[in-house]
Design an enzyme around this catalytic site. Sequence first.
Site, PDB file in Angstrom:
ATOM      1  N   GLU A 212     -29.898  24.707  69.185  1.00  0.00           N
ATOM      2  CA  GLU A 212     -30.781  25.540  69.995  1.00  0.00           C
ATOM      3  C   GLU A 212     -29.970  26.402  70.958  1.00  0.00           C
ATOM      4  OE1 GLU A 212     -34.309  23.347  71.470  1.00  0.00           O
ATOM      5  OE2 GLU A 212     -33.540  21.719  70.224  1.00  0.00           O
ATOM      6  N   LYS A 227     -33.696   9.163  69.102  1.00  0.00           N
ATOM      7  CA  LYS A 227     -33.797   8.610  67.745  1.00  0.00           C
ATOM      8  C   LYS A 227     -33.476   7.114  67.734  1.00  0.00           C
ATOM      9  CE  LYS A 227     -33.189  12.973  65.363  1.00  0.00           C
ATOM     10  NZ  LYS A 227     -32.234  14.031  65.017  1.00  0.00           N
ATOM     11  N   GLY A 324     -33.148  20.324  55.870  1.00  0.00           N
ATOM     12  CA  GLY A 324     -33.686  21.588  56.384  1.00  0.00           C
ATOM     13  C   GLY A 324     -35.174  21.420  56.586  1.00  0.00           C
TER      14      GLY A 324
END
Lengths: 343, 343
Positions: A212, A227, A324
């Site tokens: 980002e 996570k 992706g």
Amino acid sequence: MPDELRLAFLGFGNVGRALARLLESKRTSLEANYGMCLRVIGVATGRHGSIIRPEGVNMLQAIETVEEGQPLSSLGTSGPADSLAFLQAVEADALLESIPVNYQTGQPALGCIEAALKRGMHVISANKGPVVHGYQRLTELARQYGVRYLFESAVMDGAPIFSLWREALPAGELKSFRGILNSTTNLILTQMEQGRSYEQALAHAQAIGVAETDPSGDILGWDAAVKVAALVTVLMNMPLTPDRVARRGIDGLSLDHIQAAAHEGKRWKLICSAERTAGHIEARVQPELIDAADPLYTVMGTSSAITFVTDVLPWLTITEGDPGPMTTAYGMLADLVRAAGAL
Amino acid sequence: MPDELRLAFLGFGNVGRALARLLESKRTSLEANYGMCLRVIGVATGRHGSIIRPEGVNMLQAIETVEEGQPLSSLGTSGPADSLAFLQAVEADALLESIPVNYQTGQPALGCIEAALKRGMHVISANKGPVVHGYQRLTELARQYGVRYLFESAVMDGAPIFSLWREALPAGELKSFRGILNSTTNLILTQMEQGRSYEQALAHAQAIGVAETDPSGDILGWDAAVKVAALVTVLMNMPLTPDRVARRGIDGLSLDHIQAAAHEGKRWKLICSAERTAGHIEARVQPELIDAADPLYTVMGTSSAITFVTDVLPWLTITEGDPGPMTTAYGMLADLVRAAGAL
């Protein structure tokens, strides 16, 4: 005649649109193999408004409209701009949620998931935030309303991690895990091993859309910590928030460190791990030197991997290559098949 | 009060006994978490006779008896010596089958599985022979009799491969796979890389019980070819017999080859692969040079791994470390939980 499943999309970014395309391309096989007949009746976006159309939204048109920067209202029917109002208005059987989330609170996804479950919708979420901030409550809520709350894509994109434990490894006990779960940092470390500077590597990761604009959530290990917390919460059945994961990012690693490791046939990796010891969990994210005998050694670029140590299998590693938006979308499709009870 | 599931063991070698021990150690958690209450009512062995006891066989005694080389009849009740007669006599709900099998015919397991299914028993089999010689017929038979035929342990021991595709990767299509599926040859190649001769490496593999007295089935790639055929038959839904797998073993590899590869940072591995091309399958077993970027590169010793290429995930690798009889037994336990409908 198969049952029809009415779907609503909340979030229509790269993942949402990849899922819409995947559902179109799998339409025939989902009907033939799983008796699933899908009709999308609502789409809500962050910047392109929303549409509700009980007779079915033309999804190829919706994708095109959003990709051209047009509002969905240009398709003829406009829905509420507010997410919660959209969820109150849409009469869907399942919600496909992939909106941007604040990891520290899980919002606004947490509130939207709760609202959808209470309206009797299955919720398929791509977000890990709600898992770490509400897994037990949302799962209990889903049970009360006779629906499912599923989130396979929240960790390692579409690779089956949560479903592996729920469906493929019954009666096993997870003792510990160790993995590479953040794509941005692994790509940067891979690029640095090839001789690029940290700045060059980061710029590359940003250019291809992996990192980002503000990469600190990845670089400092926050994304990885969320996570780890999600995996511990669900797979070890021990609620854990990200702030309780000991955390060090890759910001202390220089090109010298990486080249020195390569010289010894080793690699620095940002390792996510947790271990259960006598009812207690040790969870951490930190750079570790990995040698060539470790299955994590060959995990390069945006690929990710996790090694599980269990009481029944000495160890089992799952490696996912080249993920992706389509990979994340597949995890959501797999959850949708489960939610429909079609497995 | 949970339903009771009456079990019969056919085969009580290393795997059968490991499974018996695992069922004992998991008894409480199977009842608490899956509502499964197990009672073993029959055990048939190759060399120690059989026992049928509807009120329940004391399994710790049965294990001890066989390990001391005594016949099971010394426990008081003896059953038929013939496998088919045993299956006709035992009133079980599920059969746990792990007998020695001829890969070229799948017998005698094939006939026993058929007989058990026709008596309305679920069959959990550790054998790949019946899969390549009877998968479609046995699966159809199981459907007719309202039971399951499951065989997770037939390939990669207890690692979830078949269940991964059946339960964790719905609506995905397998385009190709590539793996290391034979422990004996991988252990020999690992040992040779460490400088031992082929003869020394083989002797070591035999000494630790990995290789058989006649190792040709492993060395010449037959065992691997049967596994490729089983995977293609089930996961690609294309019946394939092992003789249609192009096959080369490791017998042509010398210490020189292996050291030359190591010098270039590569490794020779016995690679099992299959690819679907326009309705046709190319399947092969052959030694291949693997470079350090390949997830199969770090698979050493008796470990095994498989990389799946699918239409929905670019690639996914499952690596199983350090398998043994307990690992195979776990795959059978997982199948038993599935057969009981307890998932």
